[in-house]
Motif scaffolding. Structure first.
Motif, PDB file in Angstrom:
ATOM      1  N   LEU A  38       0.664   5.731  -7.508  1.00 43.26           N
ATOM      2  CA  LEU A  38      -0.663   6.088  -8.021  1.00 43.26           C
ATOM      3  C   LEU A  38      -0.841   7.597  -8.089  1.00 43.26           C
ATOM      4  CD1 LEU A  38      -3.398   5.131  -9.050  1.00 43.26           C
ATOM      5  CD2 LEU A  38      -4.196   5.015  -6.686  1.00 43.26           C
ATOM      6  N   PHE A  39      -0.288   8.349  -7.120  1.00 45.47           N
ATOM      7  CA  PHE A  39      -0.375   9.814  -7.156  1.00 45.47           C
ATOM      8  C   PHE A  39       0.281  10.353  -8.426  1.00 45.47           C
ATOM      9  CE2 PHE A  39      -1.568   9.826  -2.702  1.00 45.47           C
ATOM     10  CZ  PHE A  39      -2.318  10.994  -2.579  1.00 45.47           C
ATOM     11  N   LEU A  58      -6.581  12.093  -2.267  1.00 52.57           N
ATOM     12  CA  LEU A  58      -6.356  11.495  -3.590  1.00 52.57           C
ATOM     13  C   LEU A  58      -7.620  11.596  -4.422  1.00 52.57           C
ATOM     14  CD1 LEU A  58      -4.636   9.766  -5.586  1.00 52.57           C
ATOM     15  CD2 LEU A  58      -5.643   7.750  -4.495  1.00 52.57           C
ATOM     16  N   LEU A  73      -6.936  10.161   2.795  1.00 53.45           N
ATOM     17  CA  LEU A  73      -6.206   8.951   3.162  1.00 53.45           C
ATOM     18  C   LEU A  73      -5.842   8.975   4.637  1.00 53.45           C
ATOM     19  CD1 LEU A  73      -3.762   8.794   0.107  1.00 53.45           C
ATOM     20  CD2 LEU A  73      -6.016   7.751   0.303  1.00 53.45           C
ATOM     21  N   PHE A  85      -5.294  -1.672  -2.305  1.00 52.22           N
ATOM     22  CA  PHE A  85      -6.171  -0.579  -2.706  1.00 52.22           C
ATOM     23  C   PHE A  85      -6.695   0.228  -1.515  1.00 52.22           C
ATOM     24  CE2 PHE A  85      -6.250  -2.881  -6.676  1.00 52.22           C
ATOM     25  CZ  PHE A  85      -6.392  -1.877  -7.626  1.00 52.22           C
ATOM     26  N   TYR A 143       0.843  -1.200   0.000  1.00 55.05           N
ATOM     27  CA  TYR A 143       0.000   0.000   0.000  1.00 55.05           C
ATOM     28  C   TYR A 143       0.875   1.245   0.000  1.00 55.05           C
ATOM     29  CZ  TYR A 143      -3.296   3.510   1.853  1.00 55.05           C
ATOM     30  OH  TYR A 143      -4.057   4.644   2.050  1.00 55.05           O
ATOM     31  N   GLU A 144       1.954   1.208   0.778  1.00 49.89           N
ATOM     32  CA  GLU A 144       2.846   2.362   0.883  1.00 49.89           C
ATOM     33  C   GLU A 144       3.519   2.672  -0.454  1.00 49.89           C
ATOM     34  OE1 GLU A 144       1.775   0.923   4.689  1.00 49.89           O
ATOM     35  OE2 GLU A 144       2.721  -0.165   3.019  1.00 49.89           O
ATOM     36  N   VAL A 167      -9.002   3.376  -1.575  1.00 47.58           N
ATOM     37  CA  VAL A 167      -9.058   3.838  -2.964  1.00 47.58           C
ATOM     38  C   VAL A 167     -10.191   3.153  -3.735  1.00 47.58           C
ATOM     39  CG1 VAL A 167      -7.751   3.941  -5.135  1.00 47.58           C
ATOM     40  CG2 VAL A 167      -6.635   4.453  -2.975  1.00 47.58           C
ATOM     41  N   PHE A 186       2.173   1.877  -3.432  1.00 42.35           N
ATOM     42  CA  PHE A 186       1.145   2.185  -4.423  1.00 42.35           C
ATOM     43  C   PHE A 186       0.381   3.475  -4.095  1.00 42.35           C
ATOM     44  CE2 PHE A 186      -3.179   1.035  -6.292  1.00 42.35           C
ATOM     45  CZ  PHE A 186      -2.804   1.322  -7.591  1.00 42.35           C
ATOM     46  N   ILE A 187      -0.050   3.633  -2.847  1.00 43.30           N
ATOM     47  CA  ILE A 187      -0.874   4.782  -2.460  1.00 43.30           C
ATOM     48  C   ILE A 187      -0.017   5.830  -1.732  1.00 43.30           C
ATOM     49  CG2 ILE A 187      -2.973   5.542  -1.306  1.00 43.30           C
ATOM     50  CD1 ILE A 187      -3.504   3.517  -3.510  1.00 43.30           C
ATOM     51  N   CYS A 215      -1.850   9.574 -11.470  1.00 40.71           N
ATOM     52  CA  CYS A 215      -3.046  10.425 -11.512  1.00 40.71           C
ATOM     53  C   CYS A 215      -2.705  11.836 -11.979  1.00 40.71           C
ATOM     54  CB  CYS A 215      -3.717  10.472 -10.139  1.00 40.71           C
ATOM     55  SG  CYS A 215      -4.587   8.961  -9.681  1.00 40.71           S
ATOM     56  N   LYS A 271       4.073  10.190  -1.122  1.00 41.73           N
ATOM     57  CA  LYS A 271       3.055   9.720  -2.068  1.00 41.73           C
ATOM     58  C   LYS A 271       3.589   8.527  -2.849  1.00 41.73           C
ATOM     59  CE  LYS A 271       1.036  14.339  -2.712  1.00 41.73           C
ATOM     60  NZ  LYS A 271       0.789  15.441  -3.677  1.00 41.73           N
TER      61      LYS A 271
END
Length: 594
Positions: free
Chosen positions: A372-373, A432, A425, A409, A351-352, A412, A354-355, A376, A369
């Protein structure tokens, strides 16, 4: 569109109409006056109405069903089968001749050599072969219909026959009739209900200025979906073939190129985004849901398809503007650069990563971040004023079965469903927002991760597409590799047998209770037979091999021992040894069945 290499095909179709349908003579041999009402009725009775549903192969059935027929009746059937095979290049000239000889018992010297072309207008695809009974039945019904009209003097010219055949094909495809070409109820009731490649083959060979050299409705649909934004509103009610004709006219006007072919590289890369003929469904699903999962056993082209789908989605959006069409086909543009983001997942990906998470820096925990940040932000920079003006970005999450999806995820999940809505988050108040133009494709090897194990929250936020073994896809892979490596494999010889055997192997695997469809062996594993054959031939110094695949210690044996057998042993590893050995022997017999 007419093709210079297919001139012989158009000429032979005219010869079939003039010599056979109008004059009643054989064009494959030297017999005269064979097309009589009695002979065509004999063919329809023996083949259409009383077809043998037994276990024999097609050749054996034909010999049995026509064993008591006259030579003339056999020749009528041979013309229906000739019409099925003559125009395509994925059936060899020798095979086309074999069909006639098998049915009629004529000698090779009794045949008219010039009517069996090696080069056709293109490949007809696996459906054309698998659906052979219905395709030939359709041809016989057309022959009877035209014969009756010729006898009644209601048809007297070649052009009238072409128009009637074209309209029968269009009725079968679209159930629509035009004035002057009303199909009798008697014929309607007898027409096959399944889709037919012959309807595309006959419309093209009879009217190549109006139709494309495409036998597959799947390919036609993919072309339509790829260029549909070019069509004006008034064209939306046209049938599939008419829409493609309009698309051709628009592209011609925009590019000043009239003789282009949809199978040329520059055009094919726009629409041919799936090894499967039905791949357009995945693009439509991606456009609708914006998040899909391709799942199934390993080696079934999931990652390959994910990349192709990504390119297709971005290209479709780019071609919505007329100016873009001109630019795309006049310049070598890489419009997907920086817009496809590929993450290869693994057990240590968190998670760390990816998110978001905390990183220790200078003895302090810094909120950081994840990837994924960044993705996006890249997508957000390509948003337009409206959704129609957006440039898509695609995130490919490869092998999602290798990680804990719910943990990866986290919160998310809701952001995937509610684009453009910020979520807070649990990491230092970070927010996000997933932009509307970010699409997600996940791939999953079902053999490693059961669908039942997946969190329902994830299941409902994605559309799911199963990717299993496909005969047609394997044939495509082998054909492409054969061309690339110049191995000159005989697609009608050992390769046809090989594809049949591995298809039966996967059917058996699917039927074994302890295994099932998730243990099918993917077509990419079997596609390695081309590489193995090339190495086998080169190392042995062979110029050519009569038995290309199935020979003692040859390519099929090598593929089995180094790839297929070890895989099957691992699948069967939890069984009792005796049972495992028995099943492995049964699967081996299927694989090597010649």
């Amino acid at each position: 569109m007419k093709q210079t290499h297919a001139v012989e095909i158009y000429t032979l179709y005219d010869r079939f109409i003039d010599g056979f349908l109008l004059e009643g003579n054989s064009i494959v041999s030297y017999e005269k006056d064979i097309l009589t009402s009695e002979n065509i009725e004999s063919c329809i009775n023996d083949f259409v109405e009383n077809f043998d549903e037994g276990a024999q192969n097609f050749d054996e059935k034909i010999v049995l069903q026509f064993k008591n027929a006259t030579l003339e009746a056999k020749l009528v059937f041979a013309h229906a089968e000739w019409l099925w095979s003559y125009a395509v290049n994925d059936i060899s000239r020798d095979k086309k001749k074999h069909y006639t000889i098998r049915t009629t018992d004529l000698n090779i010297n009794d045949l008219v050599d010039g009517v069996y072309p090696q080069e056709g207008f293109g490949s007809a695809g696996q459906w054309h072969t698998n659906n052979k009974y219905y395709e030939i039945s359709f041809n016989l019904l057309i022959i009877k219909f035209i014969k009756d009209k010729v006898d009644r003097k209601e048809i007297t010219t070649k052009d009238e026959i072409k128009e009637w055949i074209e309209n029968i094909c269009l009725f079968h495809k679209y159930e629509a009739e035009v004035e002057g070409f009303i199909i009798p109820d008697e014929l309607k009731e007898k027409l096959p209900t399944s889709k037919l490649a012959m309807t595309n083959i006959l419309t093209y060979t009879g009217n190549p200025d109006m139709y494309e050299r495409i036998a597959s409705d799947g390919h036609k649909n993919q072309i339509l979906q790829s260029f549909i934004s070019l069509l004006p509103e008034e064209a939306k009610n046209l049938n599939l073939d008419q829409k493609i004709f309009e698309i051709r006219k628009i592209i011609t006007k925009l590019t000043n190129k009239n003789d282009f072919d949809f199978y040329e590289h520059d055009y094919r890369k726009v629409w041919n985004y799936s090894l499967s003929e039905e791949g357009f469904n995945e693009v439509q699903g991606l456009q609708y849901k914006k998040a899909i999962i391709l799942y199934g056993p390993p080696g079934t082209s999931k990652t390959f398809t994910a990349k192709k789908l990504s390119k297709a989605l971005i290209t479709h959006a780019y071609l919505k503007k007329s100016d873009s069409v001109v630019e795309y086909f006049s310049k070598d543009l890489d419009i997907t650069k920086g817009k496809i983001h590929h993450l290869q997942l693994h057990p240590n990906y968190t998670y760390e990563d990816f998110i978001a998470g905390y990183q220790l820096k200078d003895n302090a925990s810094i909120k950081t971040k994840g990837s994924l940040f960044t993705i996006c932000e890249a997508a957000r920079a390509d948003k337009g004023d409206t959704e129609k003006d957006d440039t898509p970005h695609v995130l490919i999450l490869d092998e999602i079965n290798r990680i804990d999806l719910s943990r990866l995820f986290g919160e998310v999940f809701s952001a995937i469903e509610n684009r453009e809505q910020s979520i807070t988050l649990g990491i230092g108040g970070l927010e996000l927002t997933i932009p509307r133009n970010l699409y997600i494709i996940g791939t999953m090897n079902e053999i490693d991760f059961s669908l039942e194990q997946i969190d329902f929250a994830l299941q409902r936020r994605f559309l799911w597409y199963f990717f299993g073994f496909e005969e047609s896809t394997l044939e495509t892979i082998i054909h492409h590799k054969d061309n690339e490596l110049n191995t000159k494999l005989k697609m009608d010889g050992d390769i046809k047998l090989f594809i049949r055997n591995v298809s039966n192997l996967n059917k058996k695997i699917t039927d074994i209770p302890e295994l099932g469809k998730q243990y099918q062996i993917g077509h990419t594993f079997f596609g390695e037979i081309v590489d193995i054959y090339k190495s086998y031939k080169d190392i042995g110094g062979y110029k050519s091999l009569k038995k290309q695949i199935y020979r003692n210690n040859g390519p099929a044996s090598i593929l089995w021992s180094i790839s297929i057998e070890p895989m099957l042993k691992s699948f069967l590893g939890n069984m009792e040894p005796e049972e495992s050995i028995r099943i492995l022997k049964e699967l081996s017999d299927i694989f090597f069945d010649i």
